[in-house]
Design a protein around this motif. Structure first.
Motif, PDB file in Angstrom:
ATOM      1  N   ARG A  54       5.745 -10.567   2.878  1.00 30.12           N
ATOM      2  CA  ARG A  54       6.543  -9.383   3.500  1.00 30.12           C
ATOM      3  C   ARG A  54       8.121  -9.859   3.683  1.00 30.12           C
ATOM      4  O   ARG A  54       8.337 -11.091   4.419  1.00 30.12           O
ATOM      5  N   ASP A  87       0.952  -0.087  -0.576  1.00 30.84           N
ATOM      6  CA  ASP A  87       0.547  -0.438   0.797  1.00 30.84           C
ATOM      7  C   ASP A  87       0.640   0.563   1.969  1.00 30.84           C
ATOM      8  O   ASP A  87       1.290   0.052   2.854  1.00 30.84           O
ATOM      9  N   LYS A 179      12.107  -4.042  -3.280  1.00 28.21           N
ATOM     10  CA  LYS A 179      10.830  -3.733  -3.499  1.00 28.21           C
ATOM     11  C   LYS A 179      10.100  -4.403  -4.662  1.00 28.21           C
ATOM     12  O   LYS A 179       8.986  -4.720  -4.627  1.00 28.21           O
ATOM     13  N   LYS A 183       7.514  -6.685  -3.001  1.00 28.99           N
ATOM     14  CA  LYS A 183       6.151  -5.820  -2.794  1.00 28.99           C
ATOM     15  C   LYS A 183       5.437  -5.890  -4.178  1.00 28.99           C
ATOM     16  O   LYS A 183       4.218  -5.998  -4.207  1.00 28.99           O
TER      17      LYS A 183
END
Length: 245
Positions: A54, A87, A179, A183
């Motif tokens: 994260r 997510d 991102k 991610k």
């Protein structure tokens, strides 16, 4: 540990693995802007534990809106806009700029020609890819390019592909960089993608990651006039100067 954003970008694979053991503080011009940390997830039945990464920065969360999968489906099916669902957060996909599209055209043309007559099929966005961390955690993404080796076996009754691509490509922009680097790398690694190409037109670089058993096995960053080589498709290569003109 503290590391500046340029060093992180150039050696992302190393710091991704280090983040599983210690917190990585990212700085820009001496100012702390983000944090990489390993978070344990609750595994599904028969699932093995792994770490997710994260980045706790406002710029990273910008554009994401918490929603259920059903809410995402309702939104995406009733809109002409393009969205991704990662997510539990919805991301609006902005219209790509010229630099992005030039790199996309060059790379997809190369992939299209190389895979002619072979089992695997390159596809280009917009094309939904549904990835599951577990039965409850469903994600929908639209990689810029994906190479699919099990297309016919995984088409559902509505002609949507429901498998996992062997190789995916994301072309970075200022708005999607965090991102794609954080991610999506974690999502692809966790869900069974074998190889991930990250094209960075801003720095004229291309990084290739090899995944196995939810880990980064190898990664190489190519620069300037170097020739990019695929890990999983021997002979698949690309001249970086041709992709990033």
């Amino acid at each position: 540990m503290k590391v500046n954003s340029t060093e992180l970008q150039n050696n992302f694979g190393k710091y991704l693995m280090l983040a599983a053991r210690e917190e990585i503080i990212i700085t820009r011009n001496g100012t702390e802007i983000a944090k990489l940390s390993a978070l344990s997830h609750v595994p599904a039945e028969n699932d093995t534990e792994s770490a997710t990464i994260r980045e706790e920065a406002e710029a990273y969360r910008y554009g994401g809106r918490k929603a259920s999968y059903e809410e995402f489906l309702e939104l995406s099916q009733n809109s002409e806009e393009r969205y991704e669902y990662i997510d539990g957060e919805i991301y609006l996909l902005a219209s790509p700029k010229t630099t992005h599209q030039r790199a996309l055209v060059e790379l997809f043309g190369l992939f299209y020609n190389w895979f002619q007559g072979k089992k695997c099929t390159p596809m280009v966005a917009p094309y939904d890819i549904t990835l599951r961390r577990n039965p409850e955690n469903i994600n929908v993404v639209q990689p810029d390019i994906m190479v699919i080796c099990d297309l016919e076996e995984n088409l559902n009754e509505n002609d949507y592909y429901m498998g996992v691509p062997s190789l995916v490509v994301e072309i970075l922009s200022v708005g999607t960089r965090s991102k794609d680097l954080i991610k999506k790398l974690d999502l692809y690694m966790y869900c069974g993608v074998r190889e991930y190409w990250i094209v960075n037109p801003l720095n004229k670089e291309l990084s290739v990651y090899l995944f196995e058993d939810q880990n980064i096995i190898d990664n190489i960053t190519y620069r300037k006039s170097e020739t990019v080589q695929s890990f999983i498709f021997p002979g698949l290569s690309a001249e970086l100067d041709q992709i990033l003109k």
